[in-house]
Design a protein around this motif. Structure first.
Motif, short mmCIF file in Angstrom:
data_model
loop_
_atom_site.label_atom_id
_atom_site.label_comp_id
_atom_site.label_asym_id
_atom_site.label_seq_id
_atom_site.Cartn_x
_atom_site.Cartn_y
_atom_site.Cartn_z
N MET A 1 0.83 -1.17 0.00
CA MET A 1 0.00 0.00 0.00
C MET A 1 0.88 1.24 0.00
O MET A 1 1.20 1.79 1.04
CB MET A 1 -0.91 0.02 1.22
N LYS A 6 -2.78 4.98 -2.28
CA LYS A 6 -3.68 5.62 -1.31
C LYS A 6 -4.31 6.87 -1.91
O LYS A 6 -5.50 7.12 -1.72
CB LYS A 6 -2.91 5.97 -0.04
N ALA A 66 -7.30 3.96 5.23
CA ALA A 66 -6.82 3.12 6.32
C ALA A 66 -6.69 1.69 5.82
O ALA A 66 -7.09 1.35 4.71
CB ALA A 66 -7.78 3.20 7.50
N LYS A 67 -6.13 0.84 6.67
CA LYS A 67 -5.90 -0.55 6.27
C LYS A 67 -7.21 -1.28 5.98
O LYS A 67 -7.28 -2.07 5.05
CB LYS A 67 -5.12 -1.27 7.37
N TYR A 68 -8.26 -0.99 6.76
CA TYR A 68 -9.54 -1.68 6.55
C TYR A 68 -10.15 -1.33 5.20
O TYR A 68 -10.85 -2.14 4.62
CB TYR A 68 -10.52 -1.35 7.68
N SER A 69 -9.90 -0.13 4.71
CA SER A 69 -10.50 0.25 3.43
C SER A 69 -9.86 -0.49 2.27
O SER A 69 -10.48 -0.65 1.22
CB SER A 69 -10.40 1.76 3.22
N PHE A 70 -8.64 -0.97 2.44
CA PHE A 70 -8.01 -1.73 1.38
C PHE A 70 -8.43 -3.20 1.39
O PHE A 70 -8.17 -3.92 0.44
CB PHE A 70 -6.48 -1.61 1.47
N TYR A 71 -9.07 -3.63 2.47
CA TYR A 71 -9.61 -4.99 2.51
C TYR A 71 -11.09 -5.03 2.15
O TYR A 71 -11.72 -6.08 2.25
CB TYR A 71 -9.40 -5.61 3.90
#
Length: 163
Positions: A1, A6, A66-71
């Motif tokens: 990422m 981003k 954030a990390k959750y948005s990439f999952y």
């Protein structure tokens, strides 16, 4: 990422958000006009409105990189499919290929009639040409922004799944 992904992700989310807001606003206006005429809303319009409202919620939640948005790429793909279905439902109202949506019988009898407020005019004075021109630009704008939003969801899902 990386930083580039981003930034691009935020741009796609802004595209999703703006497209959904425009669709909700334009369809909200049509629901207002339909309500004034004491008529019932077509299920296709309700589906497009609900999907666009959900897209607003999820794009606001996922706009922060954030990390959750990439999952969340399954959500991106689901909203891409739902947006394409809404686009197809609203485009496939004509008897032909669906490319001339402002000349379809459904458009004359429903969208153009309510958008132009022709329920207030006696039916004798209303012509097909008059109804066909009422709200056609708005109708095409809804179709365009549904498609732009769908492509933003698709590209966001591809970007997120490959990151």
């Amino acid at each position: 990422m990386g930083t580039g992904s981003k930034i691009v992700s935020v741009l796609f989310r802004l595209g999703e958000l703006c497209s959904a807001i425009i669709v909700v606003a334009l369809l909200g206006r049509s629901f207002y006009l339909i309500n004034i005429a004491n008529a019932s809303a077509n299920g296709r319009l309700v589906y497009a409105e609900v999907i666009s409202a959900l897209e607003i919620i999820f794009s606001v939640v996922l706009i922060i990189p954030a990390k959750y948005s990439f999952y969340a790429f399954p959500i991106d793909i689901i909203f891409f499919i739902c947006s394409i279905v809404a686009f197809a439902l609203l485009t496939d109202v004509s008897t032909g290929a669906g490319l001339h949506s402002c000349t379809s019988a459904w458009y004359y009898n429903y969208w153009g009639f309510y958008w132009g407020r022709f329920w207030r005019v006696p039916r004798v004075t209303v012509t097909a040409t008059t109804i066909g021109s009422a709200g056609c630009g708005t109708w095409r704008a809804i179709l365009a922004f549904l498609f732009i939003g769908a492509m933003s969801w698709m590209l966001s899902g591809i970007l997120v799944s490959s990151a």
